[in-house]
Motif scaffolding. Structure first.
Motif, PDB file in Angstrom:
ATOM      1  N   LYS A   8      -6.741   6.106  -7.037  1.00 25.68           N
ATOM      2  CA  LYS A   8      -7.643   6.241  -5.889  1.00 25.68           C
ATOM      3  C   LYS A   8      -8.179   4.858  -5.523  1.00 25.68           C
ATOM      4  CE  LYS A   8     -12.001   8.218  -4.401  1.00 25.68           C
ATOM      5  NZ  LYS A   8     -13.268   8.764  -4.856  1.00 25.68           N
ATOM      6  N   TRP A   9      -7.884   4.416  -4.313  1.00 27.26           N
ATOM      7  CA  TRP A   9      -8.335   3.103  -3.858  1.00 27.26           C
ATOM      8  C   TRP A   9      -9.782   3.197  -3.426  1.00 27.26           C
ATOM      9  CZ3 TRP A   9      -4.618   0.180  -5.452  1.00 27.26           C
ATOM     10  CH2 TRP A   9      -4.718  -1.190  -5.255  1.00 27.26           C
TER      11      TRP A   9
ATOM     12  N   GLU B  94       0.825  -1.206   0.000  1.00 24.97           N
ATOM     13  CA  GLU B  94       0.000   0.000   0.000  1.00 24.97           C
ATOM     14  C   GLU B  94       0.863   1.260   0.000  1.00 24.97           C
ATOM     15  OE1 GLU B  94      -3.009   2.144   3.121  1.00 24.97           O
ATOM     16  OE2 GLU B  94      -3.162  -0.037   2.928  1.00 24.97           O
ATOM     17  N   ALA B  95       1.910   1.285   0.818  1.00 26.08           N
ATOM     18  CA  ALA B  95       2.787   2.456   0.882  1.00 26.08           C
ATOM     19  C   ALA B  95       3.494   2.694  -0.448  1.00 26.08           C
ATOM     20  CB  ALA B  95       3.807   2.279   2.007  1.00 26.08           C
TER      21      ALA B  95
ATOM     22  N   PRO C 135       0.443   8.192  -7.143  1.00 26.53           N
ATOM     23  CA  PRO C 135      -0.409   9.104  -6.369  1.00 26.53           C
ATOM     24  C   PRO C 135      -1.734   9.431  -7.057  1.00 26.53           C
ATOM     25  CG  PRO C 135       1.432  10.291  -7.338  1.00 26.53           C
ATOM     26  CD  PRO C 135       1.683   8.830  -7.585  1.00 26.53           C
TER      27      PRO C 135
ATOM     28  N   LYS D 126       0.972   4.108  -3.005  1.00 31.00           N
ATOM     29  CA  LYS D 126       0.699   5.521  -2.718  1.00 31.00           C
ATOM     30  C   LYS D 126       1.851   6.408  -3.169  1.00 31.00           C
ATOM     31  CE  LYS D 126      -2.549   5.101   1.086  1.00 31.00           C
ATOM     32  NZ  LYS D 126      -2.806   5.319   2.514  1.00 31.00           N
ATOM     33  N   LYS D 127       3.072   5.947  -2.968  1.00 33.65           N
ATOM     34  CA  LYS D 127       4.250   6.732  -3.340  1.00 33.65           C
ATOM     35  C   LYS D 127       4.423   6.813  -4.855  1.00 33.65           C
ATOM     36  CE  LYS D 127       9.247   6.859  -2.877  1.00 33.65           C
ATOM     37  NZ  LYS D 127      10.447   6.131  -2.456  1.00 33.65           N
TER      38      LYS D 127
END
Length: 100
Positions: free
Chosen positions: A40-41, A29-30, A37, A33-34
């Motif tokens: 959208k989950w 997940e991290a 960006p 996100k990185k």
């Protein structure tokens, strides 16, 4: 933005110690996100059946969705299958505008 559904099947090695699944999920997940960006989950489910997880997310295009799947697979613990999903009202509109 397109809506994508990703089915994920974990390798036996990944589930040998179930407690590590939360940590693995946090790492994936991290990284998404990185590196993505713009994604959208929408939802994340553990499921019974041929796959272990079902994820729903929005991405601007197929390249971004592919990047998400590649990140998931890069951890070496899973295989993925990703589908584009069309909302029903949009699908009905496409059908209505078909030339016969």
């Amino acid at each position: 933005m397109g809506t994508y559904i990703m089915m994920t099947k974990l390798s036996p090695e990944a589930v040998a110690k179930p407690q590590s699944l939360t940590e693995l999920n946090d790492q994936v997940e991290a990284r998404i996100k990185k590196e993505c960006p713009e994604v959208k989950w929408i939802a994340n489910y553990a499921v019974l059946g041929a796959c272990d997880y079902l994820d729903i997310f929005e991405a601007p295009d197929a390249d971004a969705a592919t990047k998400v799947a590649l990140i998931v697979r890069s951890f070496g613990h899973a295989t993925t299958e990703t589908w584009i999903a069309t909302k029903w009202d949009r699908f009905e509109n496409l059908v209505a505008n078909l030339k016969t």
